[in-house]
Write a protein that holds these residues in place. Structure first.
Motif, short mmCIF file in Angstrom:
data_model
loop_
_atom_site.label_atom_id
_atom_site.label_comp_id
_atom_site.label_asym_id
_atom_site.label_seq_id
_atom_site.Cartn_x
_atom_site.Cartn_y
_atom_site.Cartn_z
N LEU A 176 0.81 -1.22 0.00
CA LEU A 176 0.00 0.00 0.00
C LEU A 176 0.84 1.26 0.00
O LEU A 176 0.33 2.35 -0.28
CB LEU A 176 -0.93 0.01 1.22
CG LEU A 176 -1.88 -1.17 1.37
CD1 LEU A 176 -2.66 -1.06 2.67
CD2 LEU A 176 -2.85 -1.24 0.18
N GLN A 177 2.12 1.15 0.30
CA GLN A 177 2.95 2.32 0.51
C GLN A 177 3.61 2.86 -0.75
O GLN A 177 4.42 3.78 -0.70
CB GLN A 177 3.99 2.02 1.58
CG GLN A 177 3.34 1.70 2.93
CD GLN A 177 4.33 1.23 3.97
OE1 GLN A 177 5.50 1.60 3.93
NE2 GLN A 177 3.86 0.40 4.88
N GLU A 178 3.23 2.29 -1.90
CA GLU A 178 3.74 2.85 -3.16
C GLU A 178 3.01 4.13 -3.54
O GLU A 178 3.44 4.87 -4.42
CB GLU A 178 3.60 1.82 -4.28
CG GLU A 178 2.17 1.43 -4.61
CD GLU A 178 2.11 0.32 -5.66
OE1 GLU A 178 1.69 0.66 -6.79
OE2 GLU A 178 2.46 -0.83 -5.35
N ASN A 179 1.87 4.42 -2.86
CA ASN A 179 1.10 5.64 -3.08
C ASN A 179 1.10 6.48 -1.81
O ASN A 179 1.37 5.98 -0.72
CB ASN A 179 -0.35 5.30 -3.45
CG ASN A 179 -0.45 4.47 -4.70
OD1 ASN A 179 0.00 4.88 -5.76
ND2 ASN A 179 -1.03 3.29 -4.58
N PRO A 180 0.76 7.77 -1.90
CA PRO A 180 0.58 8.57 -0.69
C PRO A 180 -0.52 7.97 0.18
O PRO A 180 -1.55 7.51 -0.31
CB PRO A 180 0.18 9.94 -1.22
CG PRO A 180 0.73 9.99 -2.61
CD PRO A 180 0.62 8.58 -3.13
N THR A 181 -0.30 7.97 1.49
CA THR A 181 -1.28 7.45 2.45
C THR A 181 -1.48 8.48 3.55
O THR A 181 -0.78 9.49 3.63
CB THR A 181 -0.81 6.13 3.07
OG1 THR A 181 0.41 6.37 3.80
CG2 THR A 181 -0.56 5.07 2.00
N GLY A 182 -2.47 8.25 4.40
CA GLY A 182 -2.71 9.15 5.52
C GLY A 182 -4.17 9.54 5.63
O GLY A 182 -5.05 8.86 5.08
N VAL A 183 -4.44 10.61 6.35
CA VAL A 183 -5.79 11.16 6.48
C VAL A 183 -6.01 12.14 5.35
O VAL A 183 -5.26 13.10 5.19
CB VAL A 183 -5.98 11.86 7.84
CG1 VAL A 183 -7.39 12.42 7.94
CG2 VAL A 183 -5.71 10.90 8.99
N PHE A 184 -7.05 11.91 4.56
CA PHE A 184 -7.37 12.75 3.42
C PHE A 184 -8.69 13.47 3.66
O PHE A 184 -9.57 12.96 4.35
CB PHE A 184 -7.52 11.92 2.14
CG PHE A 184 -6.23 11.40 1.55
CD1 PHE A 184 -5.25 10.83 2.33
CD2 PHE A 184 -6.02 11.48 0.19
CE1 PHE A 184 -4.07 10.34 1.79
CE2 PHE A 184 -4.85 11.00 -0.38
CZ PHE A 184 -3.87 10.43 0.43
N SER A 185 -8.83 14.65 3.07
CA SER A 185 -10.14 15.30 2.96
C SER A 185 -10.44 15.51 1.49
O SER A 185 -9.53 15.59 0.66
CB SER A 185 -10.17 16.64 3.71
OG SER A 185 -9.28 17.57 3.14
N LEU A 186 -11.74 15.54 1.17
CA LEU A 186 -12.16 15.68 -0.22
C LEU A 186 -13.32 16.65 -0.30
O LEU A 186 -14.27 16.56 0.50
CB LEU A 186 -12.55 14.33 -0.81
CG LEU A 186 -13.01 14.30 -2.26
CD1 LEU A 186 -12.52 13.04 -2.98
CD2 LEU A 186 -14.54 14.35 -2.36
N ASN A 187 -13.25 17.59 -1.23
CA ASN A 187 -14.34 18.52 -1.49
C ASN A 187 -15.33 17.83 -2.43
O ASN A 187 -15.00 17.50 -3.57
CB ASN A 187 -13.80 19.80 -2.12
CG ASN A 187 -14.87 20.88 -2.26
OD1 ASN A 187 -15.98 20.61 -2.70
ND2 ASN A 187 -14.52 22.10 -1.91
#
Length: 419
Positions: free
Chosen positions: A305-316
């Motif tokens: 899973l760590q080949e992409n950015p991870t973390g807490v995301f927000s979306l409009n």
């Protein structure tokens, strides 16, 4: 036995037996022990339990926090997509096994905890269950019972309980919608922002689901659409009428986790994927944060899973703009919630640490620790935090396995202001 009774009377034991006097103290005047939290197998709507809260200090952060439940029972807050506070902010509603009764099949009930006294009141009974959706505006609670969607007058029940004048259980219920015979829920219940209708799903042919709306004033049940997946965790937008989200439930990583339904005044229905995922992304635990934004987690607990950015995301939801608010360690964050003003996010880790994230500066502040023992994985029996920020932005309510298998706790969102 008759002879023994006569002998006792002749020895002067009559007063002791009838008055329960021991060593000169009359214990018959003492309160009923049913108001203590150790009583089990007790199903009495409106019964009150003594406070069991305990204030602790985190040994790592030095932040005081409150264990709201400390009994031997399993206690948990509602899922983070649904409100845990009554609209007036006076009570937290939670689930507990303290009413569990294997003889009747009860798995526990819902309870209200006073934010002023921490006293606990039983607010569901019999086979009502404990899975409630609290009202956004009025002090009501909605739930499915006996193939009907019902509303519980929570405000009147709590007021009657305080006066010790609780009426028969059914007098607090109103039937809003009757479901078709054989209806099977797919999971989740959303209450529209106007509190005039509900959204929920029914299981159709595997793996499909059917999504419905139900009008509270007419009792009309309307089919919205069929989807070829298990629709679960339905949550209505608390700020915008006619919108709700649901997830593709897999009990793991879904090919496309988040979906959103919009209803137009002309009756048309729009269904769309939210944040289209890559095969190498694991999205989870989405929740509305304001009228136009959601927050969610992109997991990082596996190498792939760590080949992409991870973390807490927000979306409009209006522009589809995505913001990454940061990650912690290799395992990463797990659940999240955001204050209504958008400034603060709280996220947890698999080993039970809760962090506050400042969305303006990106600074991560550790609030409290040790709420999942030594867990390093989501797939354990310890409590899932499922935390929420309180409506007044002062507290974080969360589940913890620190004291028992599951308790509910409060930690200040801004401990630096509380000192």
């Amino acid at each position: 036995m008759k002879a023994l009774s006569i002998a006792l009377l002749s020895l002067g034991f009559a007063t002791s037996l009838s008055a329960q006097t021991i060593n000169g103290i009359d214990y018959s005047t003492y309160g009923d022990p049913a108001n203590t939290f150790e009583m089990t197998h007790s199903d009495i709507l409106g019964q009150r339990f003594a406070s069991e809260h305990l204030t602790l200090v985190d040994p790592v952060t030095d932040v005081p926090y409150i264990a709201l439940t400390t009994s031997k029972h399993s206690n948990s807050k509602f899922y983070q997509t649904h409100p845990s506070w009554t609209p007036d902010g006076k009570y937290i509603i939670f689930r507990s096994s303290r009413g569990r009764n294997e003889d009747t099949g009860s798995r526990g009930f819902a309870y209200a905890m006073s934010m002023e006294t921490f006293e606990i009141t039983q607010v569901t009974t019999a086979d009502w269950g404990s899975n409630l959706h609290l009202g956004w505006k009025e002090n009501l609670a909605y739930f499915f019972h006996d193939q009907k969607l019902k509303a519980l007058d929570l405000g009147r029940l709590l007021a009657d309980s305080e006066r010790n004048s609780v009426s028969p259980p059914e007098s607090y219920l109103t039937t809003l919608v009757t479901l078709p015979e054989g209806f099977r829920h797919s999971g989740g219940l959303g209450i529209d922002a106007k509190q005039n209708r509900a959204y929920f799903g029914g299981r159709s042919e595997k793996p499909g689901s059917t999504l419905y709306s139900a009008d509270f004033s007419t009792g009309e049940l309307t089919k919205l659409l069929d989807v070829p997946l298990w629709a679960n965790h339905i949550q209505a937008n608390p700020y915008v009428s006619g919108e709700f989200m649901y997830c593709w439930e897999t009990r793991g990583d879904a090919p496309q986790r988040m979906w959103m339904v919009s209803l137009s005044p002309d009756g048309s229905v729009t269904n769309r994927a939210v944040y289209p995922e890559k095969p190498s992304e694991w999205v989870t635990h989405e929740v509305y944060s304001d009228a136009d934004h959601i927050v969610f987690n992109v997991m990082a607990h596996l190498d792939r899973l760590q080949e992409n950015p991870t973390g807490v995301f927000s979306l409009n939801l209006r522009t589809n703009e995505v913001t990454n608010h940061g990650q912690i360690g290799k395992g990463g964050f797990w659940h999240c919630d955001r204050s209504e003003d958008g400034r603060w996010i709280v996220a947890d880790t698999f080993d039970g640490e809760l962090y506050r994230i400042d969305t303006e500066t990106g600074i991560q502040t550790l609030l409290t620790t040790g709420h999942r023992g030594i867990s390093k994985s989501p797939f354990t029996s310890e409590a899932h935090s499922h935390h929420n920020i309180s409506p007044d932005n002062k507290w974080v309510l969360f589940n913890s396995s620190q004291l028992t298998d599951s308790d509910i706790m409060l930690v200040p969102l801004h401990p630096e202001q509380a000192k």
